[in-house]
Design an enzyme around this catalytic site. Sequence first.
Site, PDB file in Angstrom:
ATOM      1  N   HIS A 201       3.964  30.360 -17.015  1.00  0.00           N
ATOM      2  CA  HIS A 201       3.215  29.477 -17.901  1.00  0.00           C
ATOM      3  C   HIS A 201       2.797  30.203 -19.179  1.00  0.00           C
ATOM      4  O   HIS A 201       3.099  29.771 -20.297  1.00  0.00           O
ATOM      5  CB  HIS A 201       2.002  28.991 -17.100  1.00  0.00           C
ATOM      6  CG  HIS A 201       1.123  28.046 -17.839  1.00  0.00           C
ATOM      7  ND1 HIS A 201      -0.050  28.461 -18.430  1.00  0.00           N
ATOM      8  CD2 HIS A 201       1.229  26.736 -18.084  1.00  0.00           C
ATOM      9  CE1 HIS A 201      -0.624  27.418 -19.002  1.00  0.00           C
ATOM     10  NE2 HIS A 201       0.137  26.353 -18.799  1.00  0.00           N
TER      11      HIS A 201
ATOM     12  N   ASN B 207      15.914  27.653 -16.657  1.00  0.00           N
ATOM     13  CA  ASN B 207      14.698  28.246 -16.079  1.00  0.00           C
ATOM     14  C   ASN B 207      14.551  27.755 -14.646  1.00  0.00           C
ATOM     15  O   ASN B 207      14.445  28.549 -13.702  1.00  0.00           O
ATOM     16  CB  ASN B 207      13.450  27.837 -16.866  1.00  0.00           C
ATOM     17  CG  ASN B 207      13.520  28.257 -18.313  1.00  0.00           C
ATOM     18  OD1 ASN B 207      14.227  29.193 -18.647  1.00  0.00           O
ATOM     19  ND2 ASN B 207      12.795  27.554 -19.164  1.00  0.00           N
TER      20      ASN B 207
ATOM     21  N   ARG C  55       9.569  19.068 -24.963  1.00  0.00           N
ATOM     22  CA  ARG C  55       8.881  18.894 -23.676  1.00  0.00           C
ATOM     23  C   ARG C  55       7.678  18.006 -23.939  1.00  0.00           C
ATOM     24  O   ARG C  55       6.629  18.479 -24.392  1.00  0.00           O
ATOM     25  CB  ARG C  55       8.426  20.233 -23.124  1.00  0.00           C
ATOM     26  CG  ARG C  55       9.557  21.189 -22.743  1.00  0.00           C
ATOM     27  CD  ARG C  55       8.960  22.554 -22.441  1.00  0.00           C
ATOM     28  NE  ARG C  55       9.806  23.428 -21.663  1.00  0.00           N
ATOM     29  CZ  ARG C  55      10.361  24.548 -22.144  1.00  0.00           C
ATOM     30  NH1 ARG C  55      10.195  24.881 -23.408  1.00  0.00           N
ATOM     31  NH2 ARG C  55      11.085  25.313 -21.343  1.00  0.00           N
TER      32      ARG C  55
ATOM     33  N   GLU D 105      19.086  20.951 -13.832  1.00  0.00           N
ATOM     34  CA  GLU D 105      18.288  22.141 -13.517  1.00  0.00           C
ATOM     35  C   GLU D 105      18.073  22.317 -12.021  1.00  0.00           C
ATOM     36  O   GLU D 105      17.261  23.129 -11.584  1.00  0.00           O
ATOM     37  CB  GLU D 105      16.967  22.144 -14.298  1.00  0.00           C
ATOM     38  CG  GLU D 105      16.262  20.814 -14.349  1.00  0.00           C
ATOM     39  CD  GLU D 105      15.067  20.800 -15.301  1.00  0.00           C
ATOM     40  OE1 GLU D 105      14.620  21.851 -15.773  1.00  0.00           O
ATOM     41  OE2 GLU D 105      14.557  19.699 -15.549  1.00  0.00           O
TER      42      GLU D 105
ATOM     43  N   CYS E  22      19.245  24.679 -22.446  1.00  0.00           N
ATOM     44  CA  CYS E  22      17.950  24.637 -23.127  1.00  0.00           C
ATOM     45  C   CYS E  22      16.891  25.469 -22.407  1.00  0.00           C
ATOM     46  O   CYS E  22      15.722  25.424 -22.753  1.00  0.00           O
ATOM     47  CB  CYS E  22      17.477  23.198 -23.301  1.00  0.00           C
ATOM     48  SG  CYS E  22      17.203  22.352 -21.747  1.00  0.00           S
TER      49      CYS E  22
ATOM     50  N   GLY F 278      19.019  23.237 -17.781  1.00  0.00           N
ATOM     51  CA  GLY F 278      17.687  23.853 -17.834  1.00  0.00           C
ATOM     52  C   GLY F 278      17.723  25.072 -16.926  1.00  0.00           C
ATOM     53  O   GLY F 278      17.426  24.998 -15.737  1.00  0.00           O
TER      54      GLY F 278
ATOM     55  N   ARG G  20      12.691  15.058 -23.928  1.00  0.00           N
ATOM     56  CA  ARG G  20      12.675  15.055 -22.460  1.00  0.00           C
ATOM     57  C   ARG G  20      11.493  14.219 -21.983  1.00  0.00           C
ATOM     58  O   ARG G  20      10.354  14.453 -22.411  1.00  0.00           O
ATOM     59  CB  ARG G  20      12.552  16.475 -21.935  1.00  0.00           C
ATOM     60  CG  ARG G  20      12.513  16.501 -20.428  1.00  0.00           C
ATOM     61  CD  ARG G  20      12.433  17.895 -19.900  1.00  0.00           C
ATOM     62  NE  ARG G  20      11.064  18.421 -19.964  1.00  0.00           N
ATOM     63  CZ  ARG G  20      10.742  19.628 -19.564  1.00  0.00           C
ATOM     64  NH1 ARG G  20      11.679  20.459 -19.127  1.00  0.00           N
ATOM     65  NH2 ARG G  20       9.494  20.040 -19.631  1.00  0.00           N
TER      66      ARG G  20
HETATM   67  C1  PEP Z   1      14.229  24.690 -17.692  1.00  0.00           C
HETATM   68  O1  PEP Z   1      13.853  24.488 -16.558  1.00  0.00           O
HETATM   69  O2  PEP Z   1      15.144  25.472 -17.998  1.00  0.00           O
HETATM   70  C2  PEP Z   1      13.568  24.016 -18.815  1.00  0.00           C
HETATM   71  C3  PEP Z   1      14.004  24.184 -20.050  1.00  0.00           C
HETATM   72  O3  PEP Z   1      12.486  23.243 -18.552  1.00  0.00           O
HETATM   73  P1  PEP Z   1      11.015  23.808 -18.239  1.00  0.00           P
HETATM   74  O4  PEP Z   1      11.003  25.232 -18.666  1.00  0.00           O
HETATM   75  O5  PEP Z   1      10.114  22.959 -19.027  1.00  0.00           O
HETATM   76  O6  PEP Z   1      10.903  23.612 -16.789  1.00  0.00           O
HETATM   77 MG    MG Z   2      12.713  22.754 -16.117  1.00  0.00          MG
END
Ligand code: PEP
Ligand code: MG
Length: 841
Positions: A425, A738, A532, A715, A801, A736, A588
């Site tokens: 975060h 992440n 976001r 994702e 992304c 995504g 998104r």
């Molecule tokens: C991800 O999960 O890669 C993403 C871009 O979304 P977030 O970081 O908001 O989960």
């Molecule tokens: Mg994500």
Amino acid sequence: MQKFDLITEFTEITPSAAIATADHGWKAKCLQRLVRLELPVPGTVALPARTVRMIAAGHPVDAGAILARFGPAPLISVRASPANPDWGGPATILNIGLNAARHQALCETHGETAADALYTRFVQSYAIHVARLDPDMFEDVKPGPGALTEVLRLYAYETDEPFPEDPARQLSEVLRSMARAWEGTSARLLRSAKGAPEDAALGLVVQEMAQGIGQGISGSGVIQFVDSVTGTQRITGRYLGQSQGRDALAAREALYLTRDPRGPSLEDTAPEIMTELIRHGATCRDKLREEMQIEFTIEDGRLSVLDAVRVARSARAGLRIAVALAEDGVISPREAVLRVEPRALSELLHHQVDPRGLRDVIANGIAASPGAATGRLVFSAEAAQGCAARDEDCILVRRETAPEDIRGMHSAVAVLTERGGMTSHAAVIARGLGLPAVVGASDLRLDAKEKRLTARDGRIFREGDVITIDGSRGEALAGAAEMLPPALDESFRQLLSWADEFRDIGVRANADTPADAATARRFDAQGIGLCRTEHMFFEEDRFVVMREMIFADSPADRASALARLLPMQRADFTELFGIMQGLPVCIRLFDPPLHEFLPATREGLRELAEALARPLSEVTRRAEALREVNPMLGMRGVRLGVVLPEIYDMQAQAIFEATIESAKRGAPIVPEVMIPLVSARREVELVKTRIDAVAAMVRTRAKADFDYKLGVMVETPRACLRAGEIAQHAAFLSFGTNDLTQMTYGLSRDDAGRFMNTYVQQGVFPEDPFHILDTDGVGELLLTGAERGRHTRADLKLSICGEHGGDPESIAFCRRAGFDYVSCSPYRVPMARLAAAHLAL
Ligand code: PEP
Ligand code: MG
């Protein structure tokens, strides 16, 4: 015996001699270039690596034949010439050839003091580097009369033989000791740490001494024509009268070359020599196509150039030098683009700790968001807000950040957390805000209650103490460090605009707010690849409306919260579209992991109860009911949209109404609507049906038409595997990475920081996979998803992304996989643009 053949292979450096970096090393090659440019380089002979290897193996060298190249009774130096200057090498030995007879002659030409000093110095360095005697044995020798006798006596005493008088023997011993030093274990280890191959070769150069000591103007120094830190054109360097080698660099009494308040500069005492040096500098720049530092010696007013090396430079200086060379037509724009390392750019976008200043490191962590800032320590969001109200810069220190801290982050100039990783975060929010951040600094101890931070060396820092966060290096420093301002100047823009001419993959920005979008535009992003939307509510006065919606437990309450959110969202999107002026914007739909929105403390619950005008007990009960064991895998993303479809309906309505408004204002746009955290085709069908219906409703009500694209954020591993059927309903897929990394590894992105260092150190992971895309595992899922998706729909737009979108190696992977664009935090856009250009060149 064959083994002891006398070695005679060496080459005099002349303009036409066959000198190659691979055989003779970079220094020999560089000296030949200087000779070709007709710079006054003293006579030089180069020994190839082959010869040096044989010398190390015990073959005798025909030193007499080398000496003969330099005329009668020469004084010479020997320098290391490895193939790459970064690999180091044995120390230079000066004044070889000095003996009693030569000393006597020097006394007559240069005076006894100078002759004694030179001979003493030679004996000492020979003793240490060639005879390998302990340097400490000369500690008590006082400079001045008697020193020479004393060092000669000490040498004889320690070695049981007088100091060698024969210049040929001196030279062959020097060559042998340097050749052997290169083969030694510690030298091998040192250079392999700098990337040298196992069989890295060493050449040696033997050069006639230019004395730097004498009757008239004599001395030595170094000069360069650009500033190593800023890259601006400026003469810098040092000069020391009556000195040799690189003495001037080490000596405190050495003078500047121009304007020195402490005494006459070289420009004052020998303006014609300065003119000559400036001319040589210009020749080097022009012909060697590089800014060079020149090492020179003056003997009785006669200038010699001993060496020229590429000017050492900071990232900002590197960029400015490359652009200036290209603007002057010395190199091509293509070469300028290739000369700047993409990762180096991030230093230029922010304030940076001045590398020339002191660094008092108190904690190390993950360099989560680049840049540097100084401020007073605070341990809570409230204290940060208090500081901001008093116009004081503060640094927010937390164990890890929670929703309550967002206000504090907005008020702080930098963030430091004890826990967390690259995509935690704190890291994501700080990058979005452009705040320097160090996360996962597990070597510090935090006591938020006592408002105390204990550094790794035991020092204690309290609220109000000043520290500096260096988010580029992942360090917290005590006190206020010296800073360099950002370098977003004309050179920076020029380089990137050249880069754009070459690249063949798009670069967009992840931008959530108008401020982010403005930054994205400033860095010439080609659109927004990820907005976001839940982040649009991170500001204090809006956060509560978002929470109200999450907390609503009756349809009526939810409808009322959504009715408040709708105009806010519509205004947000209208503003965003206005800033982006027709460039694509990918929005998104809400993906609020609940732990980022639920209060984590009792204090937070009380504040929320106040804001919602509800009893604390009710808010507490509702928070308990909503609380999830694993919120990252809970009611997030599309799951929220499926269970409570009116939320996405509201967002779609806001997007479409903003689209119509934007067209009216003269900036028509085709918005891209993206569904997060999908794992099944049916999820997409359900959401798509409702969004299409909202579009129809808005068109009818407004009596206006518009287009939009619906896409899916991939994702979850399942979405990759089922991309073929998901693509039936999607115009684009955006990976995504992440969440995809988190879910592929089964590794929490918020907790990974606690053991990531150990994992990387022990070689379990080659790199932090949240930082550098795991091309083996996560990459395979990306390729599978891309291939299956495109099989269904050949014109499917593909992008990434996640945070990886700004990383050069990950961009290379996406380009190979045929992606249309990458999207990354606004501040990483320049790096991505340059990295993409490098890939295409
Ligand atoms: C991800 O999960 O890669 C993403 C871009 O979304 P977030 O970081 O908001 O989960
Ligand atoms: Mg994500």
